[in-house]
Motif scaffolding. Structure first.
Motif, PDB file in Angstrom:
ATOM      1  N   UNK A 205       5.451   5.167 -54.668  1.00  0.00           N
ATOM      2  CA  UNK A 205       4.864   4.181 -53.663  1.00  0.00           C
ATOM      3  C   UNK A 205       4.437   4.953 -52.266  1.00  0.00           C
ATOM      4  N   UNK A 206       3.223   4.696 -52.039  1.00  0.00           N
ATOM      5  CA  UNK A 206       2.673   5.276 -50.781  1.00  0.00           C
ATOM      6  C   UNK A 206       2.279   4.248 -49.943  1.00  0.00           C
ATOM      7  N   UNK A 207       1.900   4.541 -48.670  1.00  0.00           N
ATOM      8  CA  UNK A 207       1.337   3.536 -47.808  1.00  0.00           C
ATOM      9  C   UNK A 207      -0.151   2.914 -48.138  1.00  0.00           C
ATOM     10  N   UNK A 269      -4.188  19.437 -51.119  1.00  0.00           N
ATOM     11  CA  UNK A 269      -3.469  19.527 -49.939  1.00  0.00           C
ATOM     12  C   UNK A 269      -3.789  18.068 -49.417  1.00  0.00           C
ATOM     13  N   UNK A 270      -4.829  17.309 -49.923  1.00  0.00           N
ATOM     14  CA  UNK A 270      -4.818  15.856 -49.400  1.00  0.00           C
ATOM     15  C   UNK A 270      -3.362  15.128 -49.884  1.00  0.00           C
ATOM     16  N   UNK A 271      -3.338  15.331 -50.920  1.00  0.00           N
ATOM     17  CA  UNK A 271      -2.200  14.564 -51.737  1.00  0.00           C
ATOM     18  C   UNK A 271      -0.895  14.845 -50.913  1.00  0.00           C
ATOM     19  N   UNK A 272      -0.898  16.110 -50.258  1.00  0.00           N
ATOM     20  CA  UNK A 272       0.561  16.254 -49.463  1.00  0.00           C
ATOM     21  C   UNK A 272       0.457  15.463 -48.099  1.00  0.00           C
ATOM     22  N   UNK A 273      -0.515  14.883 -47.981  1.00  0.00           N
ATOM     23  CA  UNK A 273      -0.670  13.994 -46.758  1.00  0.00           C
ATOM     24  C   UNK A 273       0.083  12.742 -46.807  1.00  0.00           C
ATOM     25  N   UNK A 274       0.251  12.272 -48.281  1.00  0.00           N
ATOM     26  CA  UNK A 274       0.753  10.927 -48.621  1.00  0.00           C
ATOM     27  C   UNK A 274       1.953  10.899 -47.574  1.00  0.00           C
ATOM     28  N   UNK A 275       2.321   9.543 -47.175  1.00  0.00           N
ATOM     29  CA  UNK A 275       3.507   9.274 -46.642  1.00  0.00           C
ATOM     30  C   UNK A 275       4.228   8.491 -47.861  1.00  0.00           C
ATOM     31  N   UNK A 276       5.080   9.119 -48.476  1.00  0.00           N
ATOM     32  CA  UNK A 276       5.830   8.400 -49.659  1.00  0.00           C
ATOM     33  C   UNK A 276       6.765   7.306 -48.898  1.00  0.00           C
ATOM     34  N   UNK A 277       6.626   6.064 -49.375  1.00  0.00           N
ATOM     35  CA  UNK A 277       7.805   4.980 -49.336  1.00  0.00           C
ATOM     36  C   UNK A 277       9.014   5.428 -49.889  1.00  0.00           C
ATOM     37  N   UNK A 278       8.578   5.603 -51.237  1.00  0.00           N
ATOM     38  CA  UNK A 278       9.745   5.955 -51.830  1.00  0.00           C
ATOM     39  C   UNK A 278       9.329   6.388 -53.502  1.00  0.00           C
ATOM     40  N   UNK A 279      10.231   7.370 -53.992  1.00  0.00           N
ATOM     41  CA  UNK A 279       9.620   7.892 -55.276  1.00  0.00           C
ATOM     42  C   UNK A 279      10.938   8.322 -56.082  1.00  0.00           C
TER      43      UNK A 279
END
Length: 583
Positions: A205-207, A269-279
């Motif tokens: 789940x991401x922002x 690289x862009x996926x690494x910029x995700x702010x994960x809420x949880x996983x």
């Protein structure tokens, strides 16, 4: 039926208020003049007379009585298509997208003709874009008197920047070829579904902001790739991510396209910029241990009455873990609120900059730091609002316990409970009441001995609770204002506001000779320098520079030096005064 973005903002404000709202408040909220609001309200009243039923009152302002379902849907759709979480306005954003899709220089006049603007208006928008780009040294606009305008950046940075502002509506307003616009609109729902299904498959789940940005990045990447713009070896090789491998494979199958190794690296690289809420996945024990040490350091420095500052650490540990991956891979996160974060949370910014690298062995950039600052600010918020209180009463402890719970619920006190004291104890230590923010009593005679007391019933009914809530809210508001005023009078005296007429080469020439300071750029022209140690001299110095100095590509005209003795127990209040000065 069309509304301007400003009109949509006004209607949204009124709907959200659920009551009357003055033109002054609306103007302040959307950063326009009162006259502009009144002008827009006349247009709304005339053009949407039956669909938006408005009331106006000279004293109260404006009230929306009702709004039709089709207008609600229209505004909702408009907000969704415009929404980019970017502080850049729509016209400037459209010009950015237009320039990103030009293969060579274009003249200022050509841009003016394309957007039906004057050259002066285009020049103003370009300056806005340049100020916005100043946050990132990897992209700029080259302005040539002979050649015109051109976006200067790597291909990947152009895509990143485009994804920050390139909503569907902005793409439509950017005067691109119709085939490009239709391509964007067609790709939108397909890419959205593919990304969403991939995240669900991997239980991430991401922002919402990141979800929209990665969708726009993929769409713009596909559009530019098909138009001949290629990513070269500008991005170093990164470890593979199962989520990314699956997403790329699904995109290739669904859209009948292919990602080469460079395109794949860029997307990872862009996926690494995700702010994960949880996983899924275990939390990192090393990060958890470092977080506990960092937490104890903050508690010690700020003299907080707790052993547990971060109540729920799962999200924070997950964020730090992902941040370490981003930094290790050479990826620089970006966000649109770093500047505002530094201004609103100077204490938290100082603590993160100084102590986070000590415990986590990484030095985050400004954007990463601002994310961490928000976590810390959230944890500290209850201590900033915490109120100390005393209730003098001869009532039984069972009654006092109920009263204590009610009072603390009223003022939102979760960490410090009110002290309950019988009258006989108060009489022998009356001078101690100066240590409390709020003093209450259930004994009427006490208020005649000391007018600072507030009388309350021993058992509060609903009306008394409402009245007490209002009274306490006002008392606490006045109390906090008075405390700030006392601090400013003590630590920010007139002599501490210094005019500097001579040109200086280094800001350190003006400051006390101390080590371990942190520096933060506030806005575009202010440099905040913080020093916080035991036995430091608590003070605030402001240097107004008549000749600006260059610092990190900014022209600094004001330096605010903040020094605080961490042995004192009022650091949260002291730095709230710093926030007032910065505003």
């Amino acid at each position: 039926m069309e509304m301007s973005r400003r009109q949509i903002k006004i209607v949204t404000q009124l709907v959200n208020e659920h009551g009357w709202l003055t033109s002054e408040k609306i103007a302040k909220n959307i950063e326009v003049s009162k006259k502009t609001v009144q002008f827009e309200m006349k247009i709304l009243s005339n053009e949407f007379e039956r669909k938006i039923v408005l009331q106006s009152n000279k004293r109260k302002g404006y009230l929306i009585e009702s709004i039709s379902e089709d207008i609600k849907k229209y505004i909702s759709d408009e907000v969704k298509t415009y929404e980019s979480y970017s502080s850049m306005d729509a016209r400037a954003s459209a010009i950015v997208i237009f320039l990103l899709f030009q293969k060579s220089y274009v003249s200022m006049q050509y841009v003016a003709d394309t957007f039906f603007l004057s050259k002066t208006a285009v020049s103003i928008e370009i300056k806005t874009i340049q100020r916005w780009m100043a946050r990132n040294s990897e992209i700029s606009i080259d302005i040539s008197s002979n050649d015109g305008l051109k976006m200067i950046a790597t291909e990947n940075m152009k895509r990143i920047f485009g994804s920050m502002v390139g909503t569907e509506r902005i793409i439509e307003e950017a005067h691109l070829k119709e085939i490009e616009v239709q391509k964007y609109i067609k790709l939108g729902p397909i890419v959205k579904k593919t990304v969403r299904d991939t995240l669900i498959r991997y239980k991430y789940v991401v922002s919402g902001e990141d979800f929209k940005r990665i969708n726009r990045y993929i769409i713009i990447s596909i559009m530019r790739q098909k138009s001949g713009w290629k990513i070269s070896d500008e991005i170093k090789e990164i470890e593979k991510l199962p989520l990314a491998d699956y997403l790329i494979r699904e995109l290739e199958i669904t859209l009948n396209i292919s990602f080469d190794s460079f395109e794949t690296r860029a997307l990872i690289n862009r996926l690494l910029d995700f702010n994960y809420l949880y996983g899924d996945g275990d939390t990192n024990e090393e990060i958890g241990a470092a977080l506990r040490l960092f937490e104890q350091k903050i508690i010690f420095i700020l003299n907080l009455p707790t052993n547990n500052l971060f109540k729920e650490t799962e999200f924070l540990i997950s964020h730090i873990k992902q941040m370490k991956i981003r930094i290790a891979s050479g990826h620089n996160a970006m966000n649109h609120f770093a500047k505002k974060t530094a201004q609103n949370y100077p204490l938290e910014m100082h603590l993160i900059i100084k102590y986070f690298p000590m415990y986590f062995m990484i030095k985050p950039n400004n954007a990463e730091t601002s994310y961490l600052v928000l976590y810390l600010a959230t944890a500290l918020e209850k201590y900033k609002k915490s109120v100390t209180g005393l209730v003098v009463s001869n009532q039984p402890f069972s009654v006092l316990n109920t009263l204590n719970v009610q009072i603390n619920e009223l003022i939102g006190n979760s960490e410090q409970k009110f002290r309950m004291e019988p009258v006989y104890l108060y009489e022998i230590q009356a001078e101690d009441i100066n240590d409390y923010d709020v003093i209450l009593t259930t004994e009427q005679e006490i208020i005649f001995d000391d007018s600072r007391f507030i009388f309350i019933s021993s058992v509060l009914n609903e009306n008394e609770i409402v009245n007490l809530s209002s009274l306490l809210e006002e008392r606490i508001r006045v109390l906090r204002r008075e405390k700030k005023e006392r601090f400013l009078k003590k630590y920010f005296i007139h002599e501490n506001k210094i005019e500097v007429f001579k040109r200086i080469n280094n800001y350190q020439d003006l400051l006390p000779k101390v080590k371990d300071t942190t520096t933060q750029i506030i806005g575009d022209e202010t440099l905040l320098i913080c020093f916080m140690e035991e036995k430091a001299t608590t003070k605030i110095l402001q240097f107004n520079l008549h000749e600006s100095i260059n610092y990190h590509q900014k022209k600094i005209k004001k330096i605010l030096y903040v020094e605080y003795d961490s042995i004192q127990k009022n650091s949260l209040l002291f730095f709230s005064c710093v926030v007032e000065i910065l505003k």
